[in-house]
Design a protein around this motif. Structure first.
Motif, mmCIF file in Angstrom:
data_model
loop_
_atom_site.group_PDB
_atom_site.id
_atom_site.type_symbol
_atom_site.label_atom_id
_atom_site.label_comp_id
_atom_site.label_asym_id
_atom_site.label_seq_id
_atom_site.Cartn_x
_atom_site.Cartn_y
_atom_site.Cartn_z
ATOM 1 N N ARG A 22 0.835 -1.210 0.000
ATOM 2 C CA ARG A 22 0.000 0.000 0.000
ATOM 3 C C ARG A 22 0.864 1.253 0.000
ATOM 4 O O ARG A 22 0.600 2.219 -0.730
ATOM 5 C CB ARG A 22 -0.897 0.007 1.244
ATOM 6 C CG ARG A 22 -2.039 -0.993 1.216
ATOM 7 C CD ARG A 22 -2.717 -1.079 2.572
ATOM 8 N NE ARG A 22 -3.075 0.229 3.104
ATOM 9 C CZ ARG A 22 -3.111 0.525 4.404
ATOM 10 N NH1 ARG A 22 -2.784 -0.399 5.308
ATOM 11 N NH2 ARG A 22 -3.478 1.723 4.793
ATOM 12 N N LEU A 23 1.923 1.225 0.819
ATOM 13 C CA LEU A 23 2.811 2.392 0.903
ATOM 14 C C LEU A 23 3.494 2.656 -0.436
ATOM 15 O O LEU A 23 3.495 3.789 -0.933
ATOM 16 C CB LEU A 23 3.846 2.147 2.009
ATOM 17 C CG LEU A 23 4.793 3.301 2.358
ATOM 18 C CD1 LEU A 23 5.198 3.201 3.834
ATOM 19 C CD2 LEU A 23 6.047 3.282 1.484
ATOM 20 N N ASP A 57 7.813 -2.144 -6.807
ATOM 21 C CA ASP A 57 7.983 -2.558 -5.417
ATOM 22 C C ASP A 57 6.651 -2.991 -4.813
ATOM 23 O O ASP A 57 6.581 -3.974 -4.061
ATOM 24 C CB ASP A 57 8.569 -1.410 -4.592
ATOM 25 C CG ASP A 57 10.014 -1.090 -4.966
ATOM 26 O OD1 ASP A 57 10.696 -2.001 -5.476
ATOM 27 O OD2 ASP A 57 10.450 0.048 -4.749
ATOM 28 N N ALA A 58 5.601 -2.251 -5.141
ATOM 29 C CA ALA A 58 4.271 -2.578 -4.610
ATOM 30 C C ALA A 58 3.819 -3.956 -5.100
ATOM 31 O O ALA A 58 3.301 -4.765 -4.325
ATOM 32 C CB ALA A 58 3.267 -1.514 -5.021
ATOM 33 N N MET A 59 4.018 -4.216 -6.380
ATOM 34 C CA MET A 59 3.633 -5.509 -6.953
ATOM 35 C C MET A 59 4.401 -6.645 -6.291
ATOM 36 O O MET A 59 3.825 -7.704 -5.964
ATOM 37 C CB MET A 59 3.907 -5.522 -8.458
ATOM 38 C CG MET A 59 2.937 -4.706 -9.274
ATOM 39 S SD MET A 59 1.410 -5.619 -9.584
ATOM 40 C CE MET A 59 0.689 -4.594 -10.866
ATOM 41 N N ALA A 60 5.693 -6.445 -6.081
ATOM 42 C CA ALA A 60 6.517 -7.493 -5.483
ATOM 43 C C ALA A 60 6.033 -7.820 -4.072
ATOM 44 O O ALA A 60 5.931 -8.996 -3.692
ATOM 45 C CB ALA A 60 7.983 -7.063 -5.464
ATOM 46 N N MET A 61 5.732 -6.793 -3.301
ATOM 47 C CA MET A 61 5.246 -7.000 -1.935
ATOM 48 C C MET A 61 3.882 -7.703 -1.938
ATOM 49 O O MET A 61 3.638 -8.631 -1.158
ATOM 50 C CB MET A 61 5.147 -5.661 -1.201
ATOM 51 C CG MET A 61 6.482 -5.057 -0.816
ATOM 52 S SD MET A 61 7.280 -6.027 0.500
ATOM 53 C CE MET A 61 8.867 -5.177 0.599
ATOM 54 N N ALA A 62 2.992 -7.253 -2.809
ATOM 55 C CA ALA A 62 1.651 -7.840 -2.862
ATOM 56 C C ALA A 62 1.688 -9.291 -3.324
ATOM 57 O O ALA A 62 0.944 -10.135 -2.803
ATOM 58 C CB ALA A 62 0.752 -7.012 -3.778
ATOM 59 N N ARG A 63 2.540 -9.608 -4.284
ATOM 60 C CA ARG A 63 2.650 -10.996 -4.761
ATOM 61 C C ARG A 63 3.156 -11.923 -3.656
ATOM 62 O O ARG A 63 2.674 -13.046 -3.496
ATOM 63 C CB ARG A 63 3.570 -11.076 -5.978
ATOM 64 C CG ARG A 63 2.980 -10.507 -7.253
ATOM 65 C CD ARG A 63 3.787 -10.923 -8.466
ATOM 66 N NE ARG A 63 3.364 -10.196 -9.652
ATOM 67 C CZ ARG A 63 3.983 -9.136 -10.168
ATOM 68 N NH1 ARG A 63 5.095 -8.678 -9.587
ATOM 69 N NH2 ARG A 63 3.531 -8.535 -11.228
#
Length: 349
Positions: A243-244, A253-259
């Protein structure tokens, strides 16, 4: 092998009927199982999330303890049945049993046990939308843990109460509790509570738009989860970091964290959180203009929410799909999907 042998022997001496069927305690048996044995068998099923199999053992344990006047056993069995009801989303029924257990532990003058059950009362109260009841339960639990000189329990009560107060708009009081819990957890080297407090404080900063303050808290918590291999806490912090990063336009970076969060929730077999991860990925993909991928991801979330019978989130998934259709210029599809969402919300009232 010893555990398997024990269970096999117990099952052979006193079989339990299928969940949902009435239990005839008068039926003859070669040897009646006592309450503790029934609890242990129930626990073996419960830890594997075999709710239907565990329930009759816990119910029979409760009856057995009541027959012999074992109040501690009765309170323990009440908590075990309530835990299974909570897993099934039957929060009000769980709360009723938990309050009964609280009364028993209070009569036995065992403040720590009473406090632990009150934490569960607070949790099911939150889940059923009873914020005031949850606040009272957490507050009482904190007092009891302090009386019992249980710093771990008091820290847990503070963290839960702090989160709740922030959600109720009492940010100053909530943050004070979380900061106190964090300081105490650091002093005790309690990584689990450090992670919980760091995540809660970071979430508040993120909600307030203070990403620079939130990020080091999330990253410190994430490092701790990787050391202690706490998959659920890691998934939660990676979701917050997704989200951040997404709010700052760092889509990669967001995609990597969410995956990674998605994989963790799938590993944990947490379908509700898995659905949330799919929805987050869908929103990130939409922001990048990847319409086909976004639609597929929101469809995954929609399927899970339907299976969970969560009509509000099912409707939210339909709204997300309508946004994708609108972005593609598919006005009729967007309008029809929005209409489905409205009908669903109306039927959920």
């Amino acid at each position: 092998m010893l555990v398997l042998s024990l269970v096999t022997a117990l099952l052979a001496t006193d079989p339990v009927p299928a969940a949902g069927l009435p239990v005839d305690d008068r039926a003859p048996a070669s040897r009646a199982l006592d309450g503790q044995e029934l609890l242990r068998i129930g626990d073996l099923h419960a830890i594997q999330n075999h709710v239907q199999e565990a329930m009759p053992y816990y119910q029979r344990a409760l009856a057995a303890f009541r027959r012999v006047g074992n109040r501690r056993g009765e309170a323990t069995a009440l908590g075990s049945v309530a835990d299974l009801l909570e897993r099934q989303g039957r929060y009000e029924e769980a709360g009723t049993l938990l309050r009964e257990a609280v009364t028993i532990w209070a009569a036995l003058a065992e403040p720590r046990a009473q406090g632990l059950v009150l934490l569960s009362v607070g949790r099911v109260s939150e889940a059923s939308g009873q914020g005031g009841e949850a606040q009272r339960a957490y507050g009482q639990a904190e007092t009891l843990f302090q009386q019992a000189r249980d710093r771990d329990g008091r820290g847990e009560a503070r963290i839960r109460l702090g989160r709740l107060l922030i959600g109720q708009g009492q940010a100053d009081a909530g943050l004070a509790l979380l900061q106190a819990a964090l300081a105490d957890a650091r002093e005790r080297a309690d990584r689990r509570q450090q992670v919980s407090a760091l995540g809660a404080i970071g979430d508040w900063y993120l909600t307030e738009g203070e990403e620079a303050a939130a990020r080091p808290l999330f990253e410190e918590g994430l490092a701790l989860t990787e050391v202690q291999q706490d998959l659920r806490a890691e998934a939660g912090l990676r979701t917050s970091l997704a989200r951040l990063h997404g709010s700052n336009g760092r889509s990669v970076d967001a995609m990597a964290m969410a995956r990674r969060a998605l994989v963790l929730y799938q590993t944990l077999k947490d379908r509700s959180r898995e659905a949330e991860a799919w929805a987050m990925l869908g929103s990130l993909s939409l922001a990048e203009g990847q319409f086909a991928r976004a639609a597929e991801q929101h469809e995954r979330a929609l399927t899970l929410y339907r299976a969970l019978r969560d009509q509000n989130k099912e409707a939210a998934s339909l709204v997300n799909l309508s946004l994708i259709y609108a972005a593609q210029g598919l006005r009729q599809d967007a309008t029809e999907t929005q209409h489905k969402a409205i009908l669903l919300l109306q039927s959920a009232r």
